[in-house]
Design a protein around this motif. Structure first.
Motif, PDB file in Angstrom:
ATOM      1  N   TYR A 246      -4.346  -5.980   5.025  1.00  0.00           N
ATOM      2  CA  TYR A 246      -3.494  -5.296   4.055  1.00  0.00           C
ATOM      3  C   TYR A 246      -4.388  -4.823   2.911  1.00  0.00           C
ATOM      4  O   TYR A 246      -5.087  -5.627   2.277  1.00  0.00           O
ATOM      5  CB  TYR A 246      -2.421  -6.249   3.550  1.00  0.00           C
ATOM      6  N   SER A 472      -5.633  10.219  -2.945  1.00  0.00           N
ATOM      7  CA  SER A 472      -5.949   9.002  -2.203  1.00  0.00           C
ATOM      8  C   SER A 472      -4.954   8.896  -1.055  1.00  0.00           C
ATOM      9  O   SER A 472      -3.802   9.330  -1.178  1.00  0.00           O
ATOM     10  CB  SER A 472      -5.837   7.776  -3.106  1.00  0.00           C
ATOM     11  N   ALA A 473      -5.421   8.322   0.072  1.00  0.00           N
ATOM     12  CA  ALA A 473      -4.536   8.233   1.241  1.00  0.00           C
ATOM     13  C   ALA A 473      -5.169   7.333   2.289  1.00  0.00           C
ATOM     14  O   ALA A 473      -6.354   6.990   2.211  1.00  0.00           O
ATOM     15  CB  ALA A 473      -4.281   9.619   1.831  1.00  0.00           C
ATOM     16  N   THR A 481      -1.687  10.646   8.443  1.00  0.00           N
ATOM     17  CA  THR A 481      -1.993  10.008   7.166  1.00  0.00           C
ATOM     18  C   THR A 481      -0.748   9.327   6.622  1.00  0.00           C
ATOM     19  O   THR A 481       0.373   9.596   7.057  1.00  0.00           O
ATOM     20  CB  THR A 481      -2.491  11.020   6.111  1.00  0.00           C
ATOM     21  N   SER A 482      -0.969   8.443   5.655  1.00  0.00           N
ATOM     22  CA  SER A 482       0.153   7.830   4.931  1.00  0.00           C
ATOM     23  C   SER A 482      -0.303   7.551   3.507  1.00  0.00           C
ATOM     24  O   SER A 482      -1.496   7.500   3.210  1.00  0.00           O
ATOM     25  CB  SER A 482       0.612   6.534   5.606  1.00  0.00           C
ATOM     26  N   GLY A 483       0.681   7.378   2.632  1.00  0.00           N
ATOM     27  CA  GLY A 483       0.391   6.977   1.255  1.00  0.00           C
ATOM     28  C   GLY A 483      -0.302   8.029   0.410  1.00  0.00           C
ATOM     29  O   GLY A 483      -0.955   7.691  -0.576  1.00  0.00           O
ATOM     30  N   GLU A 484      -0.198   9.310   0.773  1.00  0.00           N
ATOM     31  CA  GLU A 484      -0.879  10.342   0.001  1.00  0.00           C
ATOM     32  C   GLU A 484      -0.361  10.369  -1.441  1.00  0.00           C
ATOM     33  O   GLU A 484       0.847  10.436  -1.675  1.00  0.00           O
ATOM     34  CB  GLU A 484      -0.701  11.718   0.638  1.00  0.00           C
ATOM     35  N   THR A 485      -1.282  10.336  -2.393  1.00  0.00           N
ATOM     36  CA  THR A 485      -0.917  10.316  -3.801  1.00  0.00           C
ATOM     37  C   THR A 485      -0.856  11.725  -4.377  1.00  0.00           C
ATOM     38  O   THR A 485      -1.377  12.675  -3.783  1.00  0.00           O
ATOM     39  CB  THR A 485      -1.942   9.500  -4.608  1.00  0.00           C
ATOM     40  N   VAL A 493      -1.592   2.486  -3.947  1.00  0.00           N
ATOM     41  CA  VAL A 493      -0.940   2.604  -2.636  1.00  0.00           C
ATOM     42  C   VAL A 493      -1.462   1.493  -1.732  1.00  0.00           C
ATOM     43  O   VAL A 493      -2.628   1.102  -1.808  1.00  0.00           O
ATOM     44  CB  VAL A 493      -1.188   3.988  -1.999  1.00  0.00           C
ATOM     45  N   LEU A 494      -0.581   0.972  -0.901  1.00  0.00           N
ATOM     46  CA  LEU A 494      -0.921  -0.143  -0.020  1.00  0.00           C
ATOM     47  C   LEU A 494      -0.504   0.175   1.403  1.00  0.00           C
ATOM     48  O   LEU A 494       0.500   0.875   1.634  1.00  0.00           O
ATOM     49  CB  LEU A 494      -0.237  -1.430  -0.486  1.00  0.00           C
ATOM     50  N   ALA A 495      -1.286  -0.328   2.347  1.00  0.00           N
ATOM     51  CA  ALA A 495      -0.959  -0.125   3.763  1.00  0.00           C
ATOM     52  C   ALA A 495      -1.655  -1.195   4.588  1.00  0.00           C
ATOM     53  O   ALA A 495      -2.672  -1.763   4.187  1.00  0.00           O
ATOM     54  CB  ALA A 495      -1.374   1.264   4.232  1.00  0.00           C
TER      55      ALA A 495
END
Length: 543
Positions: A246, A472-473, A481-485, A493-495
């Protein structure tokens, strides 16, 4: 060269039966200009990836059956109309002159490509005129030339500048998955082969006439282009199946954008410290899950935390608060090593003065982090003396950060195949790109994120991009992609990412595909030379 059988001053160059005439010069100029615009449209922030093969076809049509100097000029026009807007983010704070010089230099490589493309014309014109067949070596050679041009541009001068490689326009394309088999060079080759096949279809179609047999080659070329795209879907994508970790990416933001973003260096550091401590508070309150590791961007601490106790203690405090190691982007100053752009690992519970793991950026950016030809560059921009020559590192960025072995890459290094590959070969289980976009804009950040997406697919690694101001991503081997700022906005952002020790075919092959394709380009030029000397069948434009 002009065919000796041609009248001394023809109104227009003649052509052999069934061969299309070269475009009039005015039409060739417009076509070359359209090629530059189409290639630009393929890249972020526009993202029309399908425009890239169209651009290749347009340039091929513009230079076909031209003299070398005309091909050079037409390729340069394409390059100028592509690179000048693509690299416009370089002039935001340094003025127009450095931006234009860089654009012109990069455009010259496409000028060479245009000249080489003109030289290949006999490979297409030498054919069986009865059925309009032959010339199939031509589209392969054209595509190989594009790959060879990128090979040269990625290495010269001063270590090269790979920005704007065709492969980097394909982050949302079905062809992206080819990166897992042959990296960026294979993606470029496939995209440009499709474009060259479309150009072949147009040139062959122009000579179809009443004989239906002449329609076979252009139709075959279209089918072949579709087949290339279809075959790309057979390339398997890696699925990291290792341990889940994480990860938190902290985008602390800066007081203001521009070259003086770090004039308030303490404020930038405080932004990242405070955001991390706030995440730690949420973890303690039970409203957030504790990350296994935290990543800060490049330049998060431009105060050397290894020599400045206050800065070091602030980072230690943040690591203790969140209860996880932090990969910190920092600038280091030392009489022994000079100035270094580094990634540092700060573990919770660290005592002041304890050693830390360190990766030093191996490719400082010429004219930004190091200044070649300083006395000459000073004549171009008054900002030259703001650049301090940074010391280049010598070891791949392989760092143990908590439960993960991270392949650390700093900023523009993500554009260089060998630098990213070394981190994976060295044991990197995921790829972290630490970057600082505070001196650029959102278009540059999105172009960089496209490279991160390609690297994730290429090496079968989950990846992330941590930026001071965005974007950031997280990126995955599927290309998603995920969590693109948002740009110029503080964010955390967390993943959950998965570690991997598997090596894709592209990782195992390394630079082999690029060398093979570049060799194919040389072979194509040699073959065209042989045909010219043996038959000299092509009548070329005087201009």
């Amino acid at each position: 060269m002009v065919d000796t059988q041609t009248p001394a001053a023809p109104a227009a160059p003649s052509a052999q039966p069934g061969q299309p005439r070269p475009l009039p010069l005015w039409a060739a100029l417009l076509t070359a200009a359209a090629a530059g615009g189409a290639m630009l449209a393929a890249f972020p922030p526009y993202g029309l990836w399908w425009a890239a093969p169209i651009a290749v076809a347009l340039l091929a049509l513009a230079v076909h059956r031209r003299r070398l100097r005309a091909g050079l000029g037409l390729g340069f026009v394409t390059g100028l109309l592509f690179f000048t807007p693509l690299l416009s983010w370089t002039n935001l704070h340094t003025g127009a002159v450095p931006w234009l010089l860089l654009s012109v230099m990069e455009a010259l490589y496409l000028g060479l490509l245009g000249a080489a493309g003109a030289w290949l014309s006999p490979l297409l014109d030498r054919r069986d005129l009865r059925c309009n067949a032959g010339g199939w070596a031509w589209p392969v050679a054209v595509a190989a030339l594009w790959t060879g041009q990128e090979w040269l541009r990625s290495r010269t001068p001063f270590g090269g500048f790979p920005w704007g490689r065709v492969a980097f326009s394909q982050d949302t394309s079905p062809l992206l998955r080819l990166a897992a088999a042959g990296g960026a060079p294979l993606v470029t080759f496939a995209v440009t082969l499709i474009g060259a096949l479309l150009g072949y279809a147009v040139l062959r179609g122009a000579g179809v006439g009443p004989d239906p047999r002449r329609a076979v080659p252009p139709l075959t070329a279209v089918v072949a282009a579709l087949a290339v795209a279809g075959l790309a879907q057979l390339v398997p994508l890696a699925k990291p199946a290792g341990k889940a970790v994480y990860i938190a990416v902290v985008q602390g933001n800066v007081p203001r954008l521009g070259l003086d973003f770090n004039a308030q260096r303490r404020a930038v550091l405080d932004n990242h410290v405070n955001a991390t401590i706030a995440l730690g508070d949420r973890v303690k309150a039970g409203t957030a899950r504790r990350p296994d590791l935290v990543v800060w961007p490049e330049n998060a601490s431009d105060i050397d935390p290894l020599r400045n106790p206050d800065a070091g203690q602030l980072i230690d405090r943040a690591a203790d608060a969140v209860g996880a190691p932090i990969l910190v982007g920092a600038v280091l100053y030392s009489p022994e090593t000079g100035v270094e752009n580094a990634g540092l690992v700060f573990n919770p519970g660290r005592e002041l003065g304890d050693p830390v793991q360190k990766y030093v950026k191996r490719h400082p950016v010429p004219f930004a982090e190091t200044m070649p030809l300083r006395s000459i560059a000073r004549l171009v921009s008054k900002e030259v003396d703001r650049v301090t020559d940074m010391t280049a590192g010598s070891r791949p960025g392989v760092l143990s950060v908590g439960p993960a072995t991270v392949g650390d890459v700093i900023c523009f290094e993500v554009a260089y195949d060998d630098i990213v590959r070394d981190t994976v070969d060295g044991g990197g289980q995921l790829i972290a790109v630490q970057t600082n976009n505070a001196t650029f804009d959102e278009a540059e950040a999105r172009q960089q994120l496209a490279m991160v997406r390609l690297r994730a697919v290429e090496h079968g690694r989950d990846a992330l991009m941590a930026s001071t101001v965005g974007i950031s991503a997280f990126a995955y081997p599927t290309g998603a992609t995920s969590g693109e700022t948002q740009f110029n906005t503080p964010a955390v952002v967390l993943a959950e990412l998965h570690l991997s020790n598997r090596r894709t075919l592209a990782t195992r092959l390394g630079a082999v595909p690029e060398y093979v394709l570049t060799g194919l380009a040389v072979a194509g030029l040699a073959a065209a030379t042989w045909v010219r000397r043996r038959r000299r069948p092509v009548v070329e434009e005087e201009s």
